[in-house]
Design a protein around this motif. Structure first.
Motif, PDB file in Angstrom:
ATOM      1  N   TRP A  15      15.145 -18.993  26.188  1.00  0.00           N
ATOM      2  CA  TRP A  15      15.815 -18.036  27.086  1.00  0.00           C
ATOM      3  C   TRP A  15      15.066 -17.937  28.413  1.00  0.00           C
ATOM      4  CZ3 TRP A  15      14.471 -13.568  29.631  1.00  0.00           C
ATOM      5  CH2 TRP A  15      15.525 -12.793  30.140  1.00  0.00           C
ATOM      6  N   THR A  16      13.750 -17.849  28.343  1.00  0.00           N
ATOM      7  CA  THR A  16      12.946 -17.738  29.559  1.00  0.00           C
ATOM      8  C   THR A  16      13.068 -18.976  30.430  1.00  0.00           C
ATOM      9  OG1 THR A  16      11.342 -16.349  28.377  1.00  0.00           O
ATOM     10  CG2 THR A  16      10.617 -17.343  30.441  1.00  0.00           C
ATOM     11  N   LEU A  17      12.979 -20.148  29.804  1.00  0.00           N
ATOM     12  CA  LEU A  17      13.086 -21.397  30.558  1.00  0.00           C
ATOM     13  C   LEU A  17      14.464 -21.534  31.196  1.00  0.00           C
ATOM     14  CD1 LEU A  17      12.009 -24.110  31.486  1.00  0.00           C
ATOM     15  CD2 LEU A  17      12.661 -25.071  29.264  1.00  0.00           C
ATOM     16  N   ALA A  18      15.514 -21.206  30.441  1.00  0.00           N
ATOM     17  CA  ALA A  18      16.870 -21.316  30.972  1.00  0.00           C
ATOM     18  C   ALA A  18      17.062 -20.412  32.189  1.00  0.00           C
ATOM     19  CB  ALA A  18      17.888 -20.978  29.887  1.00  0.00           C
ATOM     20  N   LYS A  19      16.591 -19.179  32.113  1.00  0.00           N
ATOM     21  CA  LYS A  19      16.728 -18.255  33.244  1.00  0.00           C
ATOM     22  C   LYS A  19      15.935 -18.736  34.454  1.00  0.00           C
ATOM     23  CE  LYS A  19      19.492 -15.223  31.468  1.00  0.00           C
ATOM     24  NZ  LYS A  19      20.864 -15.064  32.006  1.00  0.00           N
ATOM     25  N   TRP A  20      14.729 -19.252  34.198  1.00  0.00           N
ATOM     26  CA  TRP A  20      13.911 -19.766  35.297  1.00  0.00           C
ATOM     27  C   TRP A  20      14.598 -20.946  35.991  1.00  0.00           C
ATOM     28  CZ3 TRP A  20      10.182 -18.683  38.518  1.00  0.00           C
ATOM     29  CH2 TRP A  20       9.529 -19.707  39.197  1.00  0.00           C
ATOM     30  N   MET A  21      15.139 -21.871  35.210  1.00  0.00           N
ATOM     31  CA  MET A  21      15.821 -23.030  35.776  1.00  0.00           C
ATOM     32  C   MET A  21      17.025 -22.599  36.607  1.00  0.00           C
ATOM     33  SD  MET A  21      15.474 -25.398  32.352  1.00  0.00           S
ATOM     34  CE  MET A  21      16.623 -26.682  32.847  1.00  0.00           C
ATOM     35  N   GLN A  22      17.798 -21.647  36.100  1.00  0.00           N
ATOM     36  CA  GLN A  22      18.973 -21.175  36.840  1.00  0.00           C
ATOM     37  C   GLN A  22      18.580 -20.551  38.172  1.00  0.00           C
ATOM     38  OE1 GLN A  22      20.731 -18.580  33.939  1.00  0.00           O
ATOM     39  NE2 GLN A  22      21.606 -20.257  32.730  1.00  0.00           N
ATOM     40  N   CYS A  24      15.819 -21.209  39.923  1.00  0.00           N
ATOM     41  CA  CYS A  24      15.358 -22.284  40.797  1.00  0.00           C
ATOM     42  C   CYS A  24      16.523 -23.084  41.374  1.00  0.00           C
ATOM     43  CB  CYS A  24      14.405 -23.207  40.040  1.00  0.00           C
ATOM     44  SG  CYS A  24      12.831 -22.471  39.594  1.00  0.00           S
ATOM     45  N   PHE A  25      17.478 -23.444  40.523  1.00  0.00           N
ATOM     46  CA  PHE A  25      18.610 -24.242  40.987  1.00  0.00           C
ATOM     47  C   PHE A  25      19.387 -23.525  42.089  1.00  0.00           C
ATOM     48  CE2 PHE A  25      18.903 -26.247  36.499  1.00  0.00           C
ATOM     49  CZ  PHE A  25      17.826 -27.068  36.788  1.00  0.00           C
ATOM     50  N   SER A  26      19.482 -22.199  41.985  1.00  0.00           N
ATOM     51  CA  SER A  26      20.258 -21.440  42.969  1.00  0.00           C
ATOM     52  C   SER A  26      19.550 -21.324  44.320  1.00  0.00           C
ATOM     53  CB  SER A  26      20.561 -20.035  42.426  1.00  0.00           C
ATOM     54  OG  SER A  26      19.377 -19.260  42.315  1.00  0.00           O
ATOM     55  N   THR A  27      18.250 -21.543  44.353  1.00  0.00           N
ATOM     56  CA  THR A  27      17.497 -21.400  45.603  1.00  0.00           C
ATOM     57  C   THR A  27      17.104 -22.743  46.218  1.00  0.00           C
ATOM     58  OG1 THR A  27      15.334 -21.281  44.491  1.00  0.00           O
ATOM     59  CG2 THR A  27      16.544 -19.210  44.795  1.00  0.00           C
ATOM     60  N   ILE A  28      17.217 -23.825  45.452  1.00  0.00           N
ATOM     61  CA  ILE A  28      16.860 -25.156  45.961  1.00  0.00           C
ATOM     62  C   ILE A  28      17.942 -25.652  46.923  1.00  0.00           C
ATOM     63  CG2 ILE A  28      16.617 -27.583  45.286  1.00  0.00           C
ATOM     64  CD1 ILE A  28      15.222 -26.601  42.734  1.00  0.00           C
ATOM     65  N   ALA A  62      21.461 -29.189  36.800  1.00  0.00           N
ATOM     66  CA  ALA A  62      21.888 -29.075  38.193  1.00  0.00           C
ATOM     67  C   ALA A  62      22.892 -30.155  38.593  1.00  0.00           C
ATOM     68  CB  ALA A  62      20.671 -29.148  39.122  1.00  0.00           C
ATOM     69  N   CYS A  63      22.949 -31.244  37.817  1.00  0.00           N
ATOM     70  CA  CYS A  63      23.812 -32.362  38.211  1.00  0.00           C
ATOM     71  C   CYS A  63      25.201 -32.288  37.593  1.00  0.00           C
ATOM     72  CB  CYS A  63      23.155 -33.696  37.841  1.00  0.00           C
ATOM     73  SG  CYS A  63      23.231 -34.109  36.077  1.00  0.00           S
ATOM     74  N   TRP A  64      25.464 -31.267  36.782  1.00  0.00           N
ATOM     75  CA  TRP A  64      26.714 -31.261  36.005  1.00  0.00           C
ATOM     76  C   TRP A  64      27.434 -29.926  36.201  1.00  0.00           C
ATOM     77  CZ3 TRP A  64      27.659 -35.974  34.348  1.00  0.00           C
ATOM     78  CH2 TRP A  64      28.741 -36.208  33.494  1.00  0.00           C
ATOM     79  N   PRO A  65      28.217 -29.797  37.282  1.00  0.00           N
ATOM     80  CA  PRO A  65      28.899 -28.527  37.571  1.00  0.00           C
ATOM     81  C   PRO A  65      29.937 -28.199  36.511  1.00  0.00           C
ATOM     82  CG  PRO A  65      29.687 -30.267  39.031  1.00  0.00           C
ATOM     83  CD  PRO A  65      28.519 -30.839  38.293  1.00  0.00           C
ATOM     84  N   LEU A  66      29.753 -27.082  35.840  1.00  0.00           N
ATOM     85  CA  LEU A  66      30.609 -26.739  34.715  1.00  0.00           C
ATOM     86  C   LEU A  66      32.035 -26.423  35.134  1.00  0.00           C
ATOM     87  CD1 LEU A  66      28.151 -24.484  32.669  1.00  0.00           C
ATOM     88  CD2 LEU A  66      28.633 -26.928  32.380  1.00  0.00           C
ATOM     89  N   GLY A 184      12.752 -24.850  47.203  1.00  0.00           N
ATOM     90  CA  GLY A 184      12.314 -26.167  47.636  1.00  0.00           C
ATOM     91  C   GLY A 184      13.483 -27.064  48.010  1.00  0.00           C
ATOM     92  N   LYS A 185      13.215 -28.348  47.994  1.00  0.00           N
ATOM     93  CA  LYS A 185      14.203 -29.373  48.339  1.00  0.00           C
ATOM     94  C   LYS A 185      14.535 -30.168  47.088  1.00  0.00           C
ATOM     95  CE  LYS A 185      15.031 -33.049  51.728  1.00  0.00           C
ATOM     96  NZ  LYS A 185      14.440 -33.818  52.852  1.00  0.00           N
ATOM     97  N   GLY A 186      15.824 -30.403  46.852  1.00  0.00           N
ATOM     98  CA  GLY A 186      16.246 -31.152  45.682  1.00  0.00           C
ATOM     99  C   GLY A 186      17.177 -32.287  46.054  1.00  0.00           C
ATOM    100  N   ALA A 187      17.280 -33.268  45.164  1.00  0.00           N
ATOM    101  CA  ALA A 187      18.163 -34.412  45.401  1.00  0.00           C
ATOM    102  C   ALA A 187      18.757 -34.888  44.089  1.00  0.00           C
ATOM    103  CB  ALA A 187      17.408 -35.553  46.076  1.00  0.00           C
TER     104      ALA A 187
END
Length: 229
Positions: A15-22, A24-28, A62-66, A184-187
């Motif tokens: 749960w913690t990892l999933a929330k952290w990833m979400q 991060c993805f929203s701010t990258i 991040a690569c798979w928009p639901l 940060g920057k993502g690709a």
């Protein structure tokens, strides 16, 4: 007893990892390159293999928009670590197909690998299947034959996905796994291939390994992420 074998600890960390990833993805700030090949596949629907190296699992949602991508499941190993990863990925919309070819016991190895192949092919009849062809234990960036075998048997295309971000946390794991940091920057870089008719399996493995390395290297070049030591 290893901590990740405790169901309560598994669920909490997932749960913690999933929330952290979400978060991060929203701010990258994401750069997408050649995504039209993926959009074409998603628009058609049906089976597709989403392929990335094991080190980039932490970036993969991040690569798979639901909202528009083909509904997908993730092929996750039967290990205790795999159970933890399965829970974290499932919380972001990607249920798991469990199984791998890396179990210690030969009988369990055969059983797990066969079941994973069977369940993976079943999933490819209706949707996407995310697979790390060097997982779950490596060697890193060495493609096993399971991916091209699935592509050949199913007729599904393979989408090679290069994922990168900077700044990032690089774990001291066998694959030098990457976890995102915010702001940060993502690709995300894409390539696509079908199993070539009549091709020998080793030739396909070599070609697809090079193509997957190429999209990941391109993604790293965009973000400026340094190669793993």
């Amino acid at each position: 007893m290893r901590p990740l074998r405790n169901p309560v600890i598994q669920a909490t960390l997932a749960w913690t990892l999933a929330k952290w990833m979400q978060f991060c993805f929203s701010t990258i700030r994401w750069t997408h390159e050649n995504q039209s090949v993926a959009e074409d596949v998603w628009a058609k629907g049906g089976g597709v293999l989403a392929v990335f190296w094991h080190s980039r699992i932490g970036l993969s949602p991040a690569c798979w928009p639901l909202d528009r991508a083909t509904p997908a499941k993730a092929l996750i190993s039967l290990s205790a670590d795999g159970e933890f990863i399965a829970k974290a990925v499932a919380r972001q919309g990607f249920p798991a197909v469990r199984g791998s070819s890396a179990n210690k016991d030969k009988a369990e190895k055969a059983k797990g690998g066969t079941q994973a192949l069977r369940d993976g092919l079943k999933q490819l009849q209706i949707g996407g299947l995310a697979i790390t062809p060097d997982g779950p234990r490596g060697p890193a960036r060495q493609m096993a034959e399971g991916l091209p075998v699935m592509a050949k048997l199913s007729g599904a295309p393979a989408l090679f996905i290069g994922l990168s971000c900077k700044p990032a946390i690089r774990l001291n794991s066998w694959d030098k796994a990457i976890l995102p940091l915010p702001f940060g920057k993502g690709a995300i870089v894409w390539d696509i291939a079908d199993y070539p008719e009549g091709a020998d399996l080793p030739e396909v493995v070599a070609d697809w390994t090079a193509r997957l390395n190429a999209v990941e290297a391109r993604a790293d070049a965009i973000t400026g992420l340094e190669p793993a030591a």
